[in-house]
Design an enzyme around this catalytic site. Sequence first.
Site, PDB file in Angstrom:
ATOM      1  N   SER A 111       0.785  -9.946  -0.628  1.00 48.60           N
ATOM      2  CA  SER A 111       0.467  -8.452  -0.561  1.00 48.60           C
ATOM      3  C   SER A 111       0.789  -7.928   0.798  1.00 48.60           C
ATOM      4  O   SER A 111       1.018  -6.771   0.879  1.00 48.60           O
ATOM      5  CB  SER A 111      -0.741  -8.264  -1.165  1.00 48.60           C
ATOM      6  OG  SER A 111      -1.710  -9.144  -0.073  1.00 48.60           O
ATOM      7  N   LYS A 122       0.783  -1.192   0.156  1.00 50.58           N
ATOM      8  CA  LYS A 122       0.258   0.036  -0.078  1.00 50.58           C
ATOM      9  C   LYS A 122       0.753   1.288  -0.007  1.00 50.58           C
ATOM     10  O   LYS A 122       0.489   2.452  -0.311  1.00 50.58           O
ATOM     11  CB  LYS A 122      -0.896  -0.068   1.007  1.00 50.58           C
ATOM     12  CG  LYS A 122      -2.167  -1.149   1.181  1.00 50.58           C
ATOM     13  CD  LYS A 122      -3.409  -0.597   0.513  1.00 50.58           C
ATOM     14  CE  LYS A 122      -4.579  -1.274   0.462  1.00 50.58           C
ATOM     15  NZ  LYS A 122      -4.638  -2.539   1.074  1.00 50.58           N
TER      16      LYS A 122
END
Length: 328
Positions: free
Chosen positions: A308, A55
């Site tokens: 992720s 992110k």
Amino acid sequence: MSIREVSLTDVHHAHQRIRPLAIRTPLIESQQLSEMLGIRLGLKLENLQVTGSFKVRGAANKLLSLSTQESERGVITVSSGNHGRAVAYVARRLGIHAVICLSEAVPPGKVEVIQGLGAEVVICGKTYDEAAEEAQRIQNDRGLTMVHPFDDPLIIAGQGTIGLELLEDFPQISTAIVPLSGGGLISGIALALKSTDPSIQVIGVTMERGPAMFQSLRAGKIVEVVEEPTLADALAGGIGFDNVYTFRMVQEYVDDTVLVSEEEIAGAMAFALEKHRLIVEGGGVVGIASVLYRKVKGLGEGVVVVVSGANVELSTLFEVAREQGVLQ
Ligand SMILES: *Cc1c(COP(=O)(O)O)cnc(C)c1O
């Protein structure tokens, strides 16, 4: 409103822009998964990214693109944890004030880290969607810039920089398998991959419990789902009835979406820990779960799974590892 399309050029610009703040993560081969499936399978390790998830790529691209006036006023965001941490981190590095709205469902460890980064944390609502409404109100009151967790061209382009790295580090790629929630990550990656080679398949993976994008794709329109507790807390939340970019981009670019169960997520977390010595959070491991439990057919010869994020409470990870029999 005119929609500004996200382009491959935007992704290239993002890649240059975010260099001082985000690292180029390693891509390793998974011997175990390669042998099991009789293909070459690479893992893109965004669990090793700064802030523990990809992110930071989108957050850096967005915050580095603000005007001086916007930077001086500050930013606000809503997050299931990782986006908030990334925004707080980048804001601190750039000297920008950040307000982070979190729901009560965000694990306490994630909340603490965000507070530790000096951001103003507001806990509001039981669900991501409730926190999002509150963030909207605060934004209007205080004239802050909203840093959307996924539905923003700069965020999408930032996450898409992973796609550029995949093309360079794994040129034989036939399929990319990507965790899916709001769709910023997969939209950016799919854009980068398919603009370069339209034959590359892109598969989204999400959890059975509250899969908002999956249900919306099936319905052909944006639908609301009930948020349920899940190991994949980073994937919780709706895609927004006011969604402008990601729903359309996922419809256009993503070849298929598959679901994984809580048991499969747990199995994949234990697999990553035992076989690769990697700490991966539930939301980060759904791609591994999808190949480990053979949820995806027709993978081709070269598969990359995006891993992720790493931000799991250690107590949760160890509990999972014990239940799965990889820890005494
Ligand atoms: C946010 C997040 C995702 C999903 O990204 P979207 O852009 O919302 O689809 C996947 N994994 C982790 C660890 C995340 O934090």
